[in-house]
Design an enzyme around this catalytic site. Structure first.
Site: not given
Ligand code: GLA
Length: 732
Positions: A550, A480
């Site tokens: 997300d 990420d």
């Molecule tokens: C980002 C990712 C999510 C999750 C969060 C965790 O927003 O896109 O899928 O992994 O971080 O903090």
């Protein structure tokens, strides 16, 4: 041979599958001119000089040097440089040791060879000798002693030509590069439209269409990542082009940092398209003898609309960009802890999810954010990649072993490029984040960005990743990256290289990804950036799949996945069935529909399986069966858009047709029920006209021709957010 040089007439002809691209060497001074990009045409006879308008005013400098500037400002150059009189968008801007920024390049030499070279330190498409031919044209600025090599590869099996550029300083003085773009194409005419992909967090990659104007349209990111807001993709197309009709020219930068794409309608009815690393916050010192390599631009031509361009990008990326164990393989059906528990989990909770998941046929548990340091919220601990044994009682290996015993693989989340101010790492090394001395860096999600231009920092990150990944049987990593870059300053780089931070950062990320993927080739990597802010071909080179957004709401995903799939293959689109009401938009959609839409991606779950309704849970084995039945087709087939809900406001429909046209899966989603309306006809695409296809559910037979021209009637769907899969198989 896909590339030829015509010695007498002095032009290069690059032929991809059904595409030609022609470059001419012009006048005594050997200017490099762009002649043509489009549908494949025969080699000869070709009147290059008339296509380049060499006999019309303002003529070439050898015939009319008093108007040399007009020549520069109207000539369709192959690669524009700044300072001599081409006032359109330039690709190369330098600052020489005397502070001047004038540069002009002319043809010096070329080589043509089979195969495709890799780019030093950068991701790029690849292709074998039997499919690819490469042309390298070296141009020189003799005053500066600068060598600019334009590198082109033509793919003979696809309508693809790739480009990149190398700039070499052959002088004994330092030269600063202020802008080095990767591609420039001057099109004849201005009657074109542009499409690009725009968005925001949780609203990624909406398709935007706009006309070329007598000005500049700029699509870009200066956020240090390709971004939620823009994607490094544009397509230029005929005004009347649509999904199935018209000339379309797609451009996609294989890069994950700042980018620019500029489309400029010019005074003489020409359109210039340039693409490359954004010049803002870019500077590169080129010492004597040094060379700079600009990232690759993929250029796709389609003579049959946006849809054919899409399918070419998909084929190219699936076969000539994505690598590793999962390149041509079905991915395990995973369940991710993020929307299930957020930070609130421990060994027991994860095992309870795994236990239930294993009963239903799920194949992998992914432990998302919250397993390290003291991380119980997003306020701390990034950088402290040590397992929090208060939460993960018994340690990581114990957890992974227990999950494995349940028959599930185990995956883990990292955000390797970041550091929390509240972390042991920051307390020990406050100078390891990107920052400007005496200025408190701007926080984003309460975190800073690690200064990856410093090898010591990279070594630390690498060793933490390596340690965790070697300590247990981990077979998946979600990589990420949850903030953009600001406060550009490095306590590691000298003053004169501070302008290099952003590109060096991207190169360091690539190097790290390269090491990790080589060291752990069995690990399935899914990259991510606050959802889909790094959905670009650069990341696809290292990770066969990317978390798309997300926003996991099925109806929102119709739009996000539609936009993403304009360029990127369904096999790369991270998509999960999540809980309802959806956490981002509060919408409730049927569990079945959520499954249909996640199926057009990698497919997985992101919910607390121990807490969802019994009715939903019972549907999971059937959905997984459906995934196993259709994924080979979805991953490898040709994708056709049939109806777009953002245009008709009622329904969405797409189909995937197998390469041999023997199997079709149609997904139909009724977003809103239309009152007093019973059925709707859809028209399939890409089938074998003469074949007979049978619906595997109803047993009804149709000719391919009838399905495409007379259509297929969809009946029996009542209510909003409902969907249907239609599976058709060609009769032997
Ligand atoms: C980002 C990712 C999510 C999750 C969060 C965790 O927003 O896109 O899928 O992994 O971080 O903090």
């Amino acid at each position: 041979m896909g590339i030829k040089f015509f010695e007498e007439k002095k032009f290069f002809k690059l032929d991809a599958k059904d595409t030609s691209y022609i470059i001419g060497i012009v006048d005594e001074e050997k200017f490099l001119g762009h002649v043509y990009f489009g549908k494949r045409i025969p080699d000869e006879p070709l009147d290059i000089s008339s296509l380049l308008r060499l006999n019309e005013p303002p003529f070439v400098p050898s015939k009319n040097n008093r108007d040399r500037m007009s020549f520069y400002d109207s000539f369709p150059t192959e690669y524009s440089t700044h300072g001599l009189g081409d006032f359109r968008e330039s690709c190369l801007v330098i600052r020489d040791s005397n502070g001047h920024s004038v540069c002009g390049i002319n043809y010096c030499s070329h080589i043509i060879y089979r195969g495709k070279p890799q780019l030093e330190g950068l991701p790029a498409t690849f292709g074998d000798k039997d499919l690819c031919t490469t042309l390298e044209i070296t141009c020189c600025d003799k005053v500066l002693n600068l060598e600019v090599t334009l590198v082109y590869t033509a793919f003979e099996n696809l309508d693809v030509i790739t480009r990149s550029v190398r700039v070499k300083n052959n002088s004994d003085k330092v030269i600063k590069l202020e802008k080095v773009l990767s591609a420039c194409v001057d099109f004849d005419g201005i009657d074109y439209d542009i499409i690009s992909l725009h968005g925001s967090w949780a609203r990624e990659r909406r398709v935007q269409r706009m006309p070329v104007g007598l000005d500049k349209r700029s699509i870009n990111s200066i956020r240090g990542e390709s971004s939620h807001q823009s994607n490094p993709f544009i397509a230029l197309m005929d005004k009347d082009a649509n999904d199935d009709y018209g000339n379309v020219y797609g451009f996609n930068l294989v890069y994950s940092g700042n980018f620019t794409a500029v489309v400029e309608g010019g005074q003489f009815d020409t359109t210039r398209v340039v693409m490359g690393i954004h010049p803002t916050n870019f500077e590169w010192t080129l010492a004597p003898g040094e060379e700079f390599t600009a990232p690759e631009v993929v250029m796709v031509y389609s003579d049959k609309g946006i849809g054919k361009m899409t399918r070419t990008f998909h084929d190219l990326y699936r076969n000539h960009l994505i690598r590793g164990k999962y390149k041509d393989r079905k991915r395990p059906v995973l369940i991710n802890s993020w929307e299930a528990t957020y930070f609130d989990f421990n060994t027991e909770k994860l095992l309870s999810i795994a236990k239930e998941a294993s009963k239903l046929g799920i194949e992998m548990l992914v432990m998302d954010d919250g397993w390290f340091g003291k991380r119980n919220s997003d306020n701390c601990s990034l950088g402290d990649w040590y397992v929090n044994e208060e939460k993960i009682k018994g340690g990581l290996k114990y957890l992974v072993d227990e999950v494995n015993k349940l028959g599930l693989e185990f995956g883990i989340w990292f955000e390797p490029e970041m550091i929390s101010p509240d972390s042991d790492l920051y307390r020990a090394h406050p100078d390891w984040c990107i920052h400007v001395p005496n200025r408190t860096p701007v926080l984003c999600r309460n975190q800073y960005v690690l200064d990856l231009t410093n090898d010591e920092v990279v070594e630390y990150v690498y060793s933490r990743l390596k340690d965790i990944l070697s300590g247990a049987n981990i077979t998946y990593v979600k990589w990420d990256m949850n903030r953009q870059l600001s406060d550009l300053g490095s306590s590691f780089l000298p003053k004169e290289k501070q302008g290099e931070i952003q590109h060096r950062y991207v190169l360091a990320v690539y190097k790290l990804l390269d090491r990790i993927t080589k060291e752990f080739p069995h690990v399935l990597l899914e990259s991510c950036s606050g959802g889909g802010a790094r959905f670009d071909p650069g990341m696809l080179y290292y990770s066969p799949q990317i978390w798309c957004s997300d926003n996991t709401d099925a109806i929102e995903r119709l739009v996000i996945q539609h936009g993403t799939a304009i360029v990127y293959p369904l096999s790369a689109i991270g998509a999960h069935v999540s809980d309802c009401p959806n956490h981002i938009v509060g919408r409730t959609t049927p569990f079945e529909t959520r499954g249909f839409i996640a199926l057009a991606g990698t497919f997985g779950y992101e919910l607390d399986i121990t807490r969802i309704s019994e009715e939903d849970r019972k549907m999971i084995p059937g959905q997984i069966k459906m995934y196993h039945k259709y994924n080979d087709l979805i991953r490898t087939g040709d994708y056709y858009r049939i109806a777009n809900y953002t245009e008709n406001h009622q329904y969405d429909c797409w189909a995937v047709v197998s390469k041999d046209k023997a199997e079709v899966l149609v997904t139909y989603i009724q977003v809103l029920q239309r009152p007093n309306y019973r059925s709707r006809r859809i028209y399939l695409k890409g089938l074998d006209e003469n074949a007979v296809y049978r619906n595997t559910e109803t047993n009804q037979a149709y000719t391919g021709s009838a399905l495409m021209h007379a259509g297929l009637n969809i009946i029996g769907i009542h209510g909003d957010f409902k969907g249907k899969l239609i599976h058709l198989v060609k009769e032997k």
